[in-house]
Scaffold this active site. Structure first.
Site, PDB file in Angstrom:
ATOM      1  N   THR A   1     -11.055  -3.336   0.074  1.00 40.90           N
ATOM      2  CA  THR A   1     -10.377  -2.807   1.259  1.00 40.90           C
ATOM      3  C   THR A   1     -10.021  -1.344   0.974  1.00 40.90           C
ATOM      4  OG1 THR A   1      -8.326  -3.839   0.449  1.00 40.90           O
ATOM      5  CG2 THR A   1      -9.555  -5.004   2.168  1.00 40.90           C
TER       6      THR A   1
ATOM      7  N   LYS B   1     -10.328  -7.802  -6.208  1.00 40.83           N
ATOM      8  CA  LYS B   1     -10.028  -6.719  -5.282  1.00 40.83           C
ATOM      9  C   LYS B   1      -8.534  -6.578  -5.168  1.00 40.83           C
ATOM     10  CE  LYS B   1      -8.852  -6.580  -1.528  1.00 40.83           C
ATOM     11  NZ  LYS B   1      -7.493  -6.354  -0.876  1.00 40.83           N
TER      12      LYS B   1
ATOM     13  N   THR C   1      -1.778 -12.490  -7.217  1.00 38.73           N
ATOM     14  CA  THR C   1      -2.024 -11.115  -6.833  1.00 38.73           C
ATOM     15  C   THR C   1      -3.477 -10.831  -6.485  1.00 38.73           C
ATOM     16  OG1 THR C   1      -0.317 -10.539  -8.402  1.00 38.73           O
ATOM     17  CG2 THR C   1      -1.529  -8.770  -7.452  1.00 38.73           C
TER      18      THR C   1
ATOM     19  N   GLU D   1      -2.985   1.779  -4.788  1.00 38.77           N
ATOM     20  CA  GLU D   1      -3.141   2.701  -3.664  1.00 38.77           C
ATOM     21  C   GLU D   1      -2.500   4.056  -3.957  1.00 38.77           C
ATOM     22  OE1 GLU D   1      -3.607  -0.363   0.088  1.00 38.77           O
ATOM     23  OE2 GLU D   1      -1.620   0.465  -0.333  1.00 38.77           O
TER      24      GLU D   1
ATOM     25  N   ASN E   1      -0.754   3.881   3.656  1.00 38.07           N
ATOM     26  CA  ASN E   1      -0.101   2.767   4.358  1.00 38.07           C
ATOM     27  C   ASN E   1       0.529   3.187   5.676  1.00 38.07           C
ATOM     28  OD1 ASN E   1      -0.236   0.154   2.701  1.00 38.07           O
ATOM     29  ND2 ASN E   1       0.145   1.749   1.179  1.00 38.07           N
TER      30      ASN E   1
ATOM     31  N   THR F   1      -5.785   2.160  11.045  1.00 33.84           N
ATOM     32  CA  THR F   1      -6.679   3.121  11.699  1.00 33.84           C
ATOM     33  C   THR F   1      -7.434   3.991  10.716  1.00 33.84           C
ATOM     34  OG1 THR F   1      -4.816   4.636  11.924  1.00 33.84           O
ATOM     35  CG2 THR F   1      -5.299   3.200  13.793  1.00 33.84           C
TER      36      THR F   1
END
Length: 415
Positions: free
Chosen positions: A161, A187, A198, A284, A410, A415
């Site tokens: 992702t 992932k 997790t 991230e 985030n 989008t």
């Protein structure tokens, strides 16, 4: 033990594949002839039925695929042949979620010529959006056609992702006179927090091992790997670790916790620990991996709690990002850990490829060279060594720094 290539296809008798079916929206610039769609549908298939173990999220809100997978494994007494997984849409908090997850199992089973209950189903992505089943129905034929004993990379890409890199690891080891293999893919980049497993993780082995013993091994290794990982403090609704064993290595089936069990568990730890490390490093927006080793504890549980407390600290994450050795933050995170120990005996070291420096002893921050500390913190992999000097218990936890990019990612995730 030997590191090998192949991910989930490293073990004998496992095929995998990944394709783009249309769940991920085409980018606005897809008229560019050089544009390449990203895989969003993946599959793993064993040549033989597998003994299967799984661990799931502890979040009270559970994705429909988890509900269906648990039900399937209960029906088959822990047997499976295949995994089907999609990215971009978590199929969670939807009224038709279980219906869609069951449909994924059904279309996969029909194409493969197996029973729907033999399919493990998983989804990852946005929560609360209806999963379109039509792209999956269209994609299942090409997905099955693409299955190969070297398809692990395409499958690993299909589960990504916000991940920036594929995460795969595999090892080879000996059980008696037989060579066995364990390989996995994972992932995860955000919405990752300890206590349970997790992210999505799929692990395959050709070792022969009974379902109860396989489940025991998975639970024990999850405790000291995935459950010691934190990116941002959010536990996902779709977390799953699935471990499939088809027995094609030909070793005598492991049915108890003897020598062969310990060898198998050590190999499983090697795979899961490295996947955990990869997940932490690819958090991230992350720029730095944080690895916290805590030793000298009264017991392992105490060590786990302290290590997790430290890597979960937002202030500690910011300290690492800013390369500012504000080491009182380490002691603070140790101090609010829910465990019994004497804070007055603790020592702490900062380490990286650029050296090591002791920053705390006997529960007090030491005078240290700010220049040396700053040099150490320039690395993209930072180790914190905490010693309580109060026993033999030890554990490691993994996390990452907190950066501006985490907010950006985030802030407009959908989008």
């Amino acid at each position: 033990m030997k590191i090998i290539d192949g991910g989930v296809c490293a073990a004998k008798g496992f095929k995998a594949s990944g394709v783009y079916c249309g769940i991920k929206k085409p980018k606005s610039d897809n008229l560019n002839p050089n544009y390449v769609h990203k895989n969003d549908l993946g599959m793993i298939l064993s040549d033989e039925i597998c003994n299967t173990a799984a661990v799931y999220t502890t979040n009270k809100v559970k994705g429909a695929p988890i509900v269906v997978t648990k039900r399937n494994l209960e029906k088959t007494n822990g047997k499976s042949r295949a995994v089907i997984v999609n990215s971009k849409n978590a199929n969670t908090c939807n009224a038709d979620g279980e219906e869609k997850a069951e449909k994924m199992c059904a279309v996969a089973a029909k194409e493969l010529g197996i029973e729907p209950e033999e399919v493990v189903v998983a989804s990852t992505g946005v929560i609360g959006q209806i999963l379109p089943i039509e792209p999956i129905e269209r994609g299942i034929g090409p997905l099955v056609k693409a299955l190969s004993y070297s398809g692990n990379g395409e499958a690993a890409a299909a589960i990504m992702t916000t991940d920036t890199v594929k995460k795969e690891y595999a090892v080879e080891f000996e059980l008696g006179s037989k060579t066995c293999k364990i390989g996995g893919m994972a992932k995860g980049s955000g919405m990752i927090h300890p206590n349970m497993a997790t992210t999505l993780n799929f692990i395959t082995t050709d070792a022969a091992i009974s379902v109860p013993v396989l489940q025991k091994a998975l639970g024990e290794v999850v405790k000291i790997t995935y459950n010691c990982l934190s990116i941002d403090g959010d536990t996902s609704t779709n977390d799953m670790v699935c471990l499939m064993a088809n027995g094609l290595a030909g070793n005598g089936e492991i049915t108890d916790c003897g020598k062969d069990y310990e060898i198998f568990k050590a190999a499983l730890y090697e795979v899961m620990m490295h996947l955990t490390r990869m997940l932490a490093k690819d958090g991230e927006g992350a720029g730095k991996l944080i690895e916290c080793f805590c030793g000298g504890c009264p017991d392992e549980d105490c060590a786990i709690k302290i290590a997790k407390s430290v890597i979960h600290s937002t202030l500690l994450k910011c300290m690492i990002f800013g390369e500012d050795a504000n080491c009182g933050r380490i002691l603070c995170a140790v101090g609010y850990t829910d465990a019994d120990f004497d804070i007055n005996k603790i020592s702490v070291e900062l380490k990286s490829e650029f050296g090591a420096i002791k920053v705390c002893e006997n529960g007090l921050v030491l005078p240290f060279s700010e220049e040396k500390a700053a040099e150490i913190l320039k690395s993209d992999e930072i180790q914190l060594y905490i010693d309580l000097h109060q026993g033999d218990g030890h554990a490691t936890a993994w996390g990452c720094d907190m950066t501006y990019d985490y907010i950006k990612i985030n802030g407009d995730y959908r989008t």
